[in-house]
Design an enzyme around this catalytic site. Structure first.
Site, PDB file in Angstrom:
ATOM      1  N   GLU A 220      -9.767  -1.862   5.301  1.00 21.60           N
ATOM      2  CA  GLU A 220     -10.410  -1.483   6.551  1.00 21.60           C
ATOM      3  C   GLU A 220     -11.718  -2.271   6.742  1.00 21.60           C
ATOM      4  OE1 GLU A 220      -8.677   0.014   8.540  1.00 21.60           O
ATOM      5  OE2 GLU A 220      -7.971   2.003   7.942  1.00 21.60           O
TER       6      GLU A 220
ATOM      7  N   HIS B  94      -7.394  -4.718  10.134  1.00 27.23           N
ATOM      8  CA  HIS B  94      -7.104  -4.593   8.692  1.00 27.23           C
ATOM      9  C   HIS B  94      -5.822  -5.329   8.306  1.00 27.23           C
ATOM     10  CE1 HIS B  94      -4.883  -0.521   9.561  1.00 27.23           C
ATOM     11  NE2 HIS B  94      -3.961  -1.444   9.359  1.00 27.23           N
TER      12      HIS B  94
ATOM     13  N   ASP C 210      -7.700  -2.447  14.126  1.00 28.04           N
ATOM     14  CA  ASP C 210      -9.081  -2.689  13.690  1.00 28.04           C
ATOM     15  C   ASP C 210      -9.192  -3.947  12.823  1.00 28.04           C
ATOM     16  OD1 ASP C 210      -7.943  -1.900  11.303  1.00 28.04           O
ATOM     17  OD2 ASP C 210      -9.204  -0.133  11.013  1.00 28.04           O
TER      18      ASP C 210
ATOM     19  N   ASP D 153       0.815  -1.218   0.000  1.00 30.13           N
ATOM     20  CA  ASP D 153       0.000   0.000   0.000  1.00 30.13           C
ATOM     21  C   ASP D 153       0.846   1.264   0.000  1.00 30.13           C
ATOM     22  OD1 ASP D 153       0.872  -0.548   2.603  1.00 30.13           O
ATOM     23  OD2 ASP D 153      -1.112  -1.069   3.318  1.00 30.13           O
TER      24      ASP D 153
HETATM   25  C1  F6R Z   1       1.449  -1.647   6.103  1.00 29.15           C
HETATM   26  C2  F6R Z   1       0.082  -2.172   6.196  1.00 29.15           C
HETATM   27  C3  F6R Z   1      -0.685  -2.155   7.465  1.00 29.15           C
HETATM   28  C4  F6R Z   1       0.149  -2.455   8.714  1.00 29.15           C
HETATM   29  C5  F6R Z   1      -0.717  -2.379   9.959  1.00 29.15           C
HETATM   30  C6  F6R Z   1       0.097  -2.605  11.229  1.00 29.15           C
HETATM   31  O1  F6R Z   1       1.952  -1.768   4.790  1.00 29.15           O
HETATM   32  O2  F6R Z   1      -0.414  -2.593   5.209  1.00 29.15           O
HETATM   33  O3  F6R Z   1      -1.723  -3.092   7.368  1.00 29.15           O
HETATM   34  O4  F6R Z   1       0.707  -3.727   8.594  1.00 29.15           O
HETATM   35  O5  F6R Z   1      -1.348  -1.134  10.021  1.00 29.15           O
HETATM   36  O6  F6R Z   1       1.036  -1.589  11.377  1.00 29.15           O
HETATM   37  P1  F6R Z   1       2.138  -1.665  12.499  1.00 29.15           P
HETATM   38  O7  F6R Z   1       3.064  -2.786  12.143  1.00 29.15           O
HETATM   39  O8  F6R Z   1       2.844  -0.334  12.436  1.00 29.15           O
HETATM   40  O9  F6R Z   1       1.439  -1.896  13.803  1.00 29.15           O
END
Ligand code: F6R
Length: 244
Positions: A143, A138, A136, A67
């Site tokens: 989301e 995701h 959440d 992303d």
């Molecule tokens: C990042 C992504 C997100 C993160 C998620 C957890 O490329 O796609 O899904 O993996 O938000 O983020 P952290 O590891 O910072 O807790």
């Protein structure tokens, strides 16, 4: 679904890196799906160390990131492209033309999303995808409420995600509100998936991902239907699982 619980972030990172090492040992031209965020940084450090020790060769590897924030040029310090350069790419011998991060600045995002999907297919599909998980539930920026059949698309970030990611910016006000993300179905097409999670703040999401019925309210729950997925968790992230 394999669930591995490890005591420390270091152990988790070493085990996570082991999946990449194994994939590259059997296929030096592997296609790797990569994530940003705090969680995979330790894995990337392990991969850099192995590369510096002469144990890994990334010269024929292709990568696709999950992303990118909409509106951030890839040279922006908080872009996911910059993140990947800093945390991994500039330290290894990956060829720049084999790196793919979705663009956050496009005139025609519809065409760009389709190009991204096509590029993954043209590369032969993703062999190993690493994921983190949002509080959440995701995966990538899929989301709650995102269709499990989704492909690469644009999305609004949830308020919770904006708050969670504010730590990378000066304030929550500066966190972009939109992102381009691989879809759930794009991720499900990867031949192998590992999902890493640490800390108490991920426990609810991990429980929903592993033990709740599959549904779009927790897009990580789709992984229950993946034929080759491993969850790498620390005890805090695993603390709400009933079957440990
Ligand atoms: C990042 C992504 C997100 C993160 C998620 C957890 O490329 O796609 O899904 O993996 O938000 O983020 P952290 O590891 O910072 O807790």
């Amino acid at each position: 679904m394999n669930i591995i619980i490890l005591d420390t972030y270091k152990e988790l990172s070493i085990r996570g890196a082991g999946f990449f090492i194994q994939t590259l040992a059997s296929n030096p031209t592997a296609v790797l799906g990569l994530a940003t965020g705090s969680t995979p940084i330790g894995v990337y450090q392990q991969l850099i160390e192995q590369y510096q020790a002469g144990q890994l060769d990334f010269s024929a590897v292709t990568t696709f990131n999950l992303d990118e924030y909409i509106g951030l040029h890839r040279d922006h310090p908080q872009s996911y492209y910059s993140f990947m350069q800093q945390e991994l790419f500039q330290h290894i011998n990956i060829s720049p033309d084999r790196i793919h991060v979705p663009s956050g600045v496009e005139d025609n995002f519809g065409a760009h999303c389709q190009w991204y999907e096509d590029a993954i297919i043209a590369a032969g599909g993703i062999d190993l995808q690493i994921l983190g998980i949002g509080t959440d539930g995701h995966i990538a920026f899929n989301e709650p409420g995102t269709a499990l059949g989704s492909r690469t698309h644009l999305t609004d970030l949830d308020q919770q995600t904006i708050i969670d990611n504010a730590r990378f910016f000066d304030s929550a006000d500066n966190v972009p509100r939109r992102a381009i993300t691989m879809g759930v179905a794009t991720i499900m097409d990867a031949r192998e998936v590992i999902l890493l999670a640490t800390g108490e703040n991920k426990a609810v999401a991990i429980q929903a991902a592993i033990e709740s019925p599959v549904g779009s309210e927790c897009t990580a729950s789709a992984l229950q239907n993946h034929p080759n997925v491993t969850f790498l968790l620390d005890p805090a992230a695993a603390s709400l699982l009933t079957n440990q």
